[in-house]
Scaffold this motif. Structure first.
Motif, PDB file in Angstrom:
ATOM      1  N   LEU A 154      49.896  66.699  16.467  1.00  0.00           N
ATOM      2  CA  LEU A 154      49.377  66.017  15.293  1.00  0.00           C
ATOM      3  C   LEU A 154      48.747  64.668  15.619  1.00  0.00           C
ATOM      4  O   LEU A 154      48.533  63.862  14.723  1.00  0.00           O
ATOM      5  N   GLY A 155      48.441  64.445  16.888  1.00  0.00           N
ATOM      6  CA  GLY A 155      47.727  63.222  17.218  1.00  0.00           C
ATOM      7  C   GLY A 155      48.075  62.566  18.533  1.00  0.00           C
ATOM      8  O   GLY A 155      47.492  61.546  18.897  1.00  0.00           O
ATOM      9  N   ALA A 156      49.013  63.118  19.274  1.00  0.00           N
ATOM     10  CA  ALA A 156      49.402  62.488  20.542  1.00  0.00           C
ATOM     11  C   ALA A 156      48.360  62.701  21.637  1.00  0.00           C
ATOM     12  O   ALA A 156      48.209  61.874  22.527  1.00  0.00           O
ATOM     13  N   ASN A 157      47.634  63.837  21.583  1.00  0.00           N
ATOM     14  CA  ASN A 157      46.664  64.177  22.642  1.00  0.00           C
ATOM     15  C   ASN A 157      45.377  64.678  21.998  1.00  0.00           C
ATOM     16  O   ASN A 157      45.348  65.756  21.410  1.00  0.00           O
ATOM     17  N   THR A 158      44.309  63.906  22.115  1.00  0.00           N
ATOM     18  CA  THR A 158      43.069  64.300  21.459  1.00  0.00           C
ATOM     19  C   THR A 158      42.327  65.404  22.209  1.00  0.00           C
ATOM     20  O   THR A 158      41.563  66.151  21.609  1.00  0.00           O
ATOM     21  N   ASP A 159      42.552  65.527  23.498  1.00  0.00           N
ATOM     22  CA  ASP A 159      41.840  66.514  24.304  1.00  0.00           C
ATOM     23  C   ASP A 159      42.855  67.324  25.100  1.00  0.00           C
ATOM     24  O   ASP A 159      43.602  66.770  25.903  1.00  0.00           O
ATOM     25  N   CYS A 160      42.895  68.639  24.889  1.00  0.00           N
ATOM     26  CA  CYS A 160      43.903  69.492  25.523  1.00  0.00           C
ATOM     27  C   CYS A 160      43.255  70.700  26.187  1.00  0.00           C
ATOM     28  O   CYS A 160      42.295  71.265  25.656  1.00  0.00           O
ATOM     29  N   ASP A 161      43.815  71.113  27.332  1.00  0.00           N
ATOM     30  CA  ASP A 161      43.324  72.316  27.992  1.00  0.00           C
ATOM     31  C   ASP A 161      44.259  73.487  27.675  1.00  0.00           C
ATOM     32  O   ASP A 161      45.238  73.344  26.928  1.00  0.00           O
ATOM     33  N   ALA A 162      43.971  74.649  28.241  1.00  0.00           N
ATOM     34  CA  ALA A 162      44.745  75.855  27.939  1.00  0.00           C
ATOM     35  C   ALA A 162      46.208  75.698  28.324  1.00  0.00           C
ATOM     36  O   ALA A 162      47.106  76.142  27.595  1.00  0.00           O
ATOM     37  N   ARG A 163      46.475  75.061  29.452  1.00  0.00           N
ATOM     38  CA  ARG A 163      47.856  74.867  29.891  1.00  0.00           C
ATOM     39  C   ARG A 163      48.634  74.026  28.882  1.00  0.00           C
ATOM     40  O   ARG A 163      49.789  74.329  28.554  1.00  0.00           O
ATOM     41  N   ASN A 164      48.001  72.945  28.383  1.00  0.00           N
ATOM     42  CA  ASN A 164      48.646  72.111  27.376  1.00  0.00           C
ATOM     43  C   ASN A 164      48.982  72.915  26.129  1.00  0.00           C
ATOM     44  O   ASN A 164      50.085  72.810  25.579  1.00  0.00           O
ATOM     45  N   LEU A 165      48.043  73.746  25.669  1.00  0.00           N
ATOM     46  CA  LEU A 165      48.250  74.521  24.450  1.00  0.00           C
ATOM     47  C   LEU A 165      49.386  75.532  24.615  1.00  0.00           C
ATOM     48  O   LEU A 165      50.159  75.759  23.682  1.00  0.00           O
ATOM     49  N   VAL A 166      49.495  76.135  25.786  1.00  0.00           N
ATOM     50  CA  VAL A 166      50.596  77.063  26.054  1.00  0.00           C
ATOM     51  C   VAL A 166      51.928  76.314  25.992  1.00  0.00           C
ATOM     52  O   VAL A 166      52.908  76.789  25.392  1.00  0.00           O
ATOM     53  N   GLN A 167      51.980  75.134  26.606  1.00  0.00           N
ATOM     54  CA  GLN A 167      53.207  74.342  26.566  1.00  0.00           C
ATOM     55  C   GLN A 167      53.554  73.929  25.138  1.00  0.00           C
ATOM     56  O   GLN A 167      54.721  73.948  24.738  1.00  0.00           O
ATOM     57  N   PHE A 168      52.533  73.556  24.345  1.00  0.00           N
ATOM     58  CA  PHE A 168      52.779  73.192  22.945  1.00  0.00           C
ATOM     59  C   PHE A 168      53.359  74.379  22.181  1.00  0.00           C
ATOM     60  O   PHE A 168      54.254  74.217  21.345  1.00  0.00           O
ATOM     61  N   ALA A 169      52.829  75.586  22.452  1.00  0.00           N
ATOM     62  CA  ALA A 169      53.333  76.786  21.766  1.00  0.00           C
ATOM     63  C   ALA A 169      54.806  77.018  22.091  1.00  0.00           C
ATOM     64  O   ALA A 169      55.606  77.351  21.205  1.00  0.00           O
ATOM     65  N   ILE A 170      55.178  76.834  23.349  1.00  0.00           N
ATOM     66  CA  ILE A 170      56.571  77.023  23.766  1.00  0.00           C
ATOM     67  C   ILE A 170      57.480  76.000  23.085  1.00  0.00           C
ATOM     68  O   ILE A 170      58.537  76.335  22.552  1.00  0.00           O
ATOM     69  N   MET A 171      57.033  74.738  23.075  1.00  0.00           N
ATOM     70  CA  MET A 171      57.842  73.692  22.455  1.00  0.00           C
ATOM     71  C   MET A 171      57.936  73.892  20.943  1.00  0.00           C
ATOM     72  O   MET A 171      59.006  73.720  20.341  1.00  0.00           O
ATOM     73  N   GLY A 172      56.819  74.255  20.319  1.00  0.00           N
ATOM     74  CA  GLY A 172      56.816  74.473  18.880  1.00  0.00           C
ATOM     75  C   GLY A 172      57.694  75.629  18.466  1.00  0.00           C
ATOM     76  O   GLY A 172      58.397  75.568  17.444  1.00  0.00           O
ATOM     77  N   ALA A 173      57.697  76.702  19.258  1.00  0.00           N
ATOM     78  CA  ALA A 173      58.543  77.857  18.955  1.00  0.00           C
ATOM     79  C   ALA A 173      60.023  77.489  19.068  1.00  0.00           C
ATOM     80  O   ALA A 173      60.847  77.907  18.246  1.00  0.00           O
ATOM     81  N   ALA A 174      60.372  76.707  20.091  1.00  0.00           N
ATOM     82  CA  ALA A 174      61.765  76.274  20.249  1.00  0.00           C
ATOM     83  C   ALA A 174      62.199  75.425  19.058  1.00  0.00           C
ATOM     84  O   ALA A 174      63.314  75.581  18.537  1.00  0.00           O
ATOM     85  N   TYR A 175      61.330  74.539  18.607  1.00  0.00           N
ATOM     86  CA  TYR A 175      61.624  73.699  17.444  1.00  0.00           C
ATOM     87  C   TYR A 175      61.761  74.555  16.186  1.00  0.00           C
ATOM     88  O   TYR A 175      62.688  74.376  15.390  1.00  0.00           O
TER      89      TYR A 175
END
Length: 359
Positions: free
Chosen positions: A146-167
């Protein structure tokens, strides 16, 4: 074994110490095994605690006169970290004195100080700010970044998905939350290369505790069709503010419509139960508590304008993340993805792969 205590930046937020202390007291009634470290002006905190004996007996005060201002640049806040209530609350997590910190102060400063003090977890390149938003159904939807990283690559998005699912597993209780990537269309050919690569990697990672099925468009975020929406911080922040602005627009429009004439006022009285339900559902205090996921410690951001109920909900989020060991959940899922990716890479390089000659 006792649960780690929660540090409260009592000086952060627009409403002052009394609201922060009141919110912490409300949360403790629901999580009575936790104790608290209240950081800020000792005299003000002691005065506020007089109204909340249930919290007073479970709290320690760390006196601090310095406060991070709402418009203060993160670089200056970092230099003053050892002398501000926000900085000392984060420091308590870093040194192991507390398991989580909650603040309603400057978001940029909180993110910067948290990242420097706690560092990112092994296997996480960047932390992400995750928040809860209402849906048409009972469960909220988790959205990050929601605003911590303005530019993300595929690896970042995969990590976000993992963290979001755990949450999401913690806040919804679902064993396999539905996860989607935010995109301009649902077709597999839509979006940037990074979005398509992230989608493919998540589809290939069959061992994850999530249901991943590609993309979602912005108009479906609040429909209840998904549990986690993943995007970069630039798009996520725009989507968040658009949704919050639309909610305010609807409530203001209804208020104007119901006061435009005598007939409208009578109509309001008849429909008041429905409008009160709408107001409750859209109230940001009922969904308060953004989380910086991916750090070696839990940091929860409360809205600066949150009332006591909102602060209490933010503290609730911190307590639930500690109770359910969010860090361990994320690390286990990261290990699963890394193992599958390494296995796929080895399979692709094997002499037998792709119909090559066998030994």
């Amino acid at each position: 074994m006792s649960l780690p205590r929660i540090a409260i930046d009592a000086m952060g937020g627009d409403e002052g110490v009394r609201v922060m202390v009141h919110g912490a007291a409300m949360a403790r009634r629901r999580h009575d095994k936790f104790s608290f470290l209240l950081v800020g002006d000792e005299a003000q905190i002691k005065s506020a605690l007089e109204e909340h004996p249930n919290l007073r007996g479970a709290s320690e005060i760390l006196h601090c006169e310095g406060v991070v201002e709402g418009d203060e640049k993160p670089s200056r806040a970092i230099r003053r970290a050892k002398t501000t209530s926000m900085g000392l609350a984060i420091e308590a997590v870093k040194n192991g004195d507390c398991g989580a910190a909650v603040s309603a102060g400057n978001t940029g400063a909180l993110m910067a100080m948290g990242k420097i003090a706690l560092r990112t977890m092994p296997g996480i390149d960047r932390p992400a700010l995750a928040g809860l938003m209402p849906t048409l159904l009972e469960d909220d939807v988790v959205m990050l970044d929601l605003g911590a990283n303005t530019d993300c690559d595929a690896r970042n998005l995969v990590q976000f998905a993992i963290m979001g699912a755990a949450y999401s597993r913690i806040v919804t209780g679902k064993a396999a939350p539905r996860v989607r990537l935010l995109n301009i269309g649902t077709e597999s050919i839509k979006g940037t290369d990074d979005l398509r690569q992230a989608s493919q990697r998540l589809q290939d990672a069959t061992g994850l505790a999530m249901q991943f099925d590609g993309f979602i468009e912005a108009d479906k975020i609040n429909r209840g069709e998904v549990d986690v929406v993943v995007t970069d911080g630039f798009s996520g922040n725009i989507a968040l503010k658009a949704i919050e602005g639309s909610a305010r627009f609807v409530t203001d429009l209804l208020r104007t419509a119901f006061t435009s004439s005598l007939r409208s006022k009578i109509g309001f009285l008849v429909s008041r139960p429905a409008t009160e339900l709408l107001k409750h559902h859209l109230d940001p205090n009922n969904h308060n508590g953004g989380v910086f996921l991916g750090l070696n410690g839990v940091i929860v951001k409360s809205h600066g304008s949150a009332n006591a109920q909102g602060v209490g909900n933010a503290v609730d989020v911190a307590a639930r993340l500690l109770e359910d060991n969010i860090t361990q959940r994320i690390m286990a899922d990261l290990a699963e993805v890394e193992a599958e990716m390494n296995g796929n890479a080895q399979g692709a390089s094997s002499p037998d792969a792709g119909g090559g000659p066998s030994k």
